[in-house]
Motif scaffolding. Structure first.
Motif, PDB file in Angstrom:
ATOM      1  N   ASN A  94       0.816  -1.215   0.000  1.00  0.00           N
ATOM      2  CA  ASN A  94       0.000   0.000   0.000  1.00  0.00           C
ATOM      3  C   ASN A  94       0.847   1.260   0.000  1.00  0.00           C
ATOM      4  OD1 ASN A  94      -2.403  -1.438   0.086  1.00  0.00           O
ATOM      5  ND2 ASN A  94      -2.247  -1.694   2.293  1.00  0.00           N
ATOM      6  N   LYS A  95       2.053   1.168  -0.491  1.00  0.00           N
ATOM      7  CA  LYS A  95       2.978   2.298  -0.464  1.00  0.00           C
ATOM      8  C   LYS A  95       2.515   3.436  -1.370  1.00  0.00           C
ATOM      9  CE  LYS A  95       7.350   1.316   0.068  1.00  0.00           C
ATOM     10  NZ  LYS A  95       8.757   0.981  -0.184  1.00  0.00           N
ATOM     11  N   GLY A  96       1.740   3.140  -2.382  1.00  0.00           N
ATOM     12  CA  GLY A  96       1.269   4.171  -3.307  1.00  0.00           C
ATOM     13  C   GLY A  96       0.293   5.139  -2.691  1.00  0.00           C
ATOM     14  N   LYS A  97      -0.313   4.783  -1.571  1.00  0.00           N
ATOM     15  CA  LYS A  97      -1.289   5.649  -0.926  1.00  0.00           C
ATOM     16  C   LYS A  97      -0.669   6.532   0.146  1.00  0.00           C
ATOM     17  CE  LYS A  97      -4.929   2.353  -1.817  1.00  0.00           C
ATOM     18  NZ  LYS A  97      -5.882   1.420  -1.260  1.00  0.00           N
ATOM     19  N   THR A  98       0.589   6.360   0.423  1.00  0.00           N
ATOM     20  CA  THR A  98       1.262   7.180   1.419  1.00  0.00           C
ATOM     21  C   THR A  98       1.742   8.480   0.787  1.00  0.00           C
ATOM     22  OG1 THR A  98       3.420   6.188   0.984  1.00  0.00           O
ATOM     23  CG2 THR A  98       2.040   5.128   2.663  1.00  0.00           C
ATOM     24  N   ARG A  99       2.277   9.351   1.611  1.00  0.00           N
ATOM     25  CA  ARG A  99       2.797  10.629   1.137  1.00  0.00           C
ATOM     26  C   ARG A  99       3.936  10.418   0.137  1.00  0.00           C
ATOM     27  NH1 ARG A  99       6.994  13.981   3.187  1.00  0.00           N
ATOM     28  NH2 ARG A  99       6.696  16.127   2.601  1.00  0.00           N
ATOM     29  N   ASP A 100       4.841   9.506   0.465  1.00  0.00           N
ATOM     30  CA  ASP A 100       5.963   9.243  -0.443  1.00  0.00           C
ATOM     31  C   ASP A 100       5.500   8.613  -1.753  1.00  0.00           C
ATOM     32  OD1 ASP A 100       7.972  10.309   1.087  1.00  0.00           O
ATOM     33  OD2 ASP A 100       8.307   8.446   2.188  1.00  0.00           O
ATOM     34  N   GLY A 101       4.506   7.753  -1.679  1.00  0.00           N
ATOM     35  CA  GLY A 101       3.979   7.151  -2.900  1.00  0.00           C
ATOM     36  C   GLY A 101       3.348   8.178  -3.819  1.00  0.00           C
ATOM     37  N   ILE A 102       2.621   9.117  -3.229  1.00  0.00           N
ATOM     38  CA  ILE A 102       2.002  10.181  -4.027  1.00  0.00           C
ATOM     39  C   ILE A 102       3.079  11.078  -4.628  1.00  0.00           C
ATOM     40  CG2 ILE A 102       0.539  12.231  -3.874  1.00  0.00           C
ATOM     41  CD1 ILE A 102      -1.070  10.686  -1.726  1.00  0.00           C
ATOM     42  N   LEU A 103       4.117  11.380  -3.853  1.00  0.00           N
ATOM     43  CA  LEU A 103       5.204  12.210  -4.384  1.00  0.00           C
ATOM     44  C   LEU A 103       5.921  11.509  -5.533  1.00  0.00           C
ATOM     45  CD1 LEU A 103       6.756  13.682  -1.116  1.00  0.00           C
ATOM     46  CD2 LEU A 103       5.352  14.857  -2.796  1.00  0.00           C
ATOM     47  N   ARG A 104       6.104  10.200  -5.431  1.00  0.00           N
ATOM     48  CA  ARG A 104       6.746   9.457  -6.528  1.00  0.00           C
ATOM     49  C   ARG A 104       5.878   9.443  -7.776  1.00  0.00           C
ATOM     50  NH1 ARG A 104      10.829   5.331  -4.228  1.00  0.00           N
ATOM     51  NH2 ARG A 104      10.929   6.038  -2.094  1.00  0.00           N
ATOM     52  N   LYS A 105       4.566   9.270  -7.594  1.00  0.00           N
ATOM     53  CA  LYS A 105       3.660   9.297  -8.747  1.00  0.00           C
ATOM     54  C   LYS A 105       3.668  10.660  -9.414  1.00  0.00           C
ATOM     55  CE  LYS A 105       0.451   5.764  -7.190  1.00  0.00           C
ATOM     56  NZ  LYS A 105      -0.923   5.492  -6.739  1.00  0.00           N
ATOM     57  N   LEU A 106       3.666  11.727  -8.609  1.00  0.00           N
ATOM     58  CA  LEU A 106       3.718  13.071  -9.183  1.00  0.00           C
ATOM     59  C   LEU A 106       5.030  13.314  -9.916  1.00  0.00           C
ATOM     60  CD1 LEU A 106       2.096  15.224  -6.369  1.00  0.00           C
ATOM     61  CD2 LEU A 106       1.177  14.758  -8.640  1.00  0.00           C
ATOM     62  N   THR A 107       6.120  12.763  -9.405  1.00  0.00           N
ATOM     63  CA  THR A 107       7.409  12.895 -10.085  1.00  0.00           C
ATOM     64  C   THR A 107       7.365  12.241 -11.461  1.00  0.00           C
ATOM     65  OG1 THR A 107       8.530  12.866  -7.941  1.00  0.00           O
ATOM     66  CG2 THR A 107       9.879  12.446  -9.882  1.00  0.00           C
ATOM     67  N   VAL A 108       6.779  11.070 -11.540  1.00  0.00           N
ATOM     68  CA  VAL A 108       6.667  10.373 -12.823  1.00  0.00           C
ATOM     69  C   VAL A 108       5.747  11.135 -13.773  1.00  0.00           C
ATOM     70  CG1 VAL A 108       5.824   8.262 -13.912  1.00  0.00           C
ATOM     71  CG2 VAL A 108       7.203   8.122 -11.851  1.00  0.00           C
ATOM     72  N   ILE A 109       4.648  11.670 -13.258  1.00  0.00           N
ATOM     73  CA  ILE A 109       3.720  12.421 -14.104  1.00  0.00           C
ATOM     74  C   ILE A 109       4.393  13.658 -14.684  1.00  0.00           C
ATOM     75  CG2 ILE A 109       1.626  13.848 -14.025  1.00  0.00           C
ATOM     76  CD1 ILE A 109       0.487  11.736 -12.056  1.00  0.00           C
ATOM     77  N   PHE A 110       5.114  14.403 -13.836  1.00  0.00           N
ATOM     78  CA  PHE A 110       5.812  15.594 -14.336  1.00  0.00           C
ATOM     79  C   PHE A 110       6.912  15.226 -15.327  1.00  0.00           C
ATOM     80  CE2 PHE A 110       4.116  17.906 -10.533  1.00  0.00           C
ATOM     81  CZ  PHE A 110       3.435  18.875 -11.249  1.00  0.00           C
ATOM     82  N   ALA A 111       7.577  14.106 -15.130  1.00  0.00           N
ATOM     83  CA  ALA A 111       8.607  13.675 -16.081  1.00  0.00           C
ATOM     84  C   ALA A 111       7.985  13.320 -17.430  1.00  0.00           C
ATOM     85  CB  ALA A 111       9.369  12.483 -15.518  1.00  0.00           C
ATOM     86  N   ILE A 112       6.823  12.694 -17.413  1.00  0.00           N
ATOM     87  CA  ILE A 112       6.127  12.370 -18.661  1.00  0.00           C
ATOM     88  C   ILE A 112       5.678  13.646 -19.366  1.00  0.00           C
ATOM     89  CG2 ILE A 112       4.030  11.307 -19.598  1.00  0.00           C
ATOM     90  CD1 ILE A 112       4.409   9.101 -17.463  1.00  0.00           C
ATOM     91  N   ILE A 113       5.193  14.613 -18.601  1.00  0.00           N
ATOM     92  CA  ILE A 113       4.789  15.899 -19.189  1.00  0.00           C
ATOM     93  C   ILE A 113       5.981  16.567 -19.859  1.00  0.00           C
ATOM     94  CG2 ILE A 113       4.024  18.240 -18.614  1.00  0.00           C
ATOM     95  CD1 ILE A 113       2.200  16.975 -16.488  1.00  0.00           C
TER      96      ILE A 113
END
Length: 103
Positions: free
Chosen positions: A65-84
């Motif tokens: 369930n690491k994706g629902k934590t603060r660090d998981g959200i920050l990692r997902k946002l990092t990937v989204i911004f890199a794709i953008i």
């Protein structure tokens, strides 16, 4: 060398709009790059040194369930911004190639 350009076939207003759009794309890329820098700085460091990414081992229930934590959200946002950034960089270079006769 052959240079393909639509600049001669376009109105000067359209060519001016394309150059303004290119400046906007560069500004968005710069803002996304700053966002990635701050997101990475706010993330906790990996204590395993990334070895779990290579071996694929997830040991705990928390790791599932690491994706629902603060660090998981920050990692997902990092990937989204890199794709953008990647998509906008491709759009920028395509527009530069099509609308710039000097490339």
């Amino acid at each position: 060398m052959f240079s393909f350009s639509l600049l001669g076939a376009l109105d000067p207003g359209v060519a001016n709009a394309v150059s303004i759009i290119q400046y906007i794309i560069v500004a968005i890329i710069a803002l996304c790059a700053l966002a990635i820098i701050f997101l990475v700085l706010f993330q906790k460091s990996n204590s395993d040194g990334g070895l779990n990414a290579i071996s694929g081992v997830q040991e705990t229930y928390f790791a599932h369930n690491k994706g629902k934590t603060r660090d998981g959200i920050l990692r997902k946002l990092t990937v989204i911004f890199a794709i953008i950034i990647a998509v906008l960089a491709i759009l920028y270079w395509v527009s530069l190639y099509i609308y710039n006769p000097f490339v």
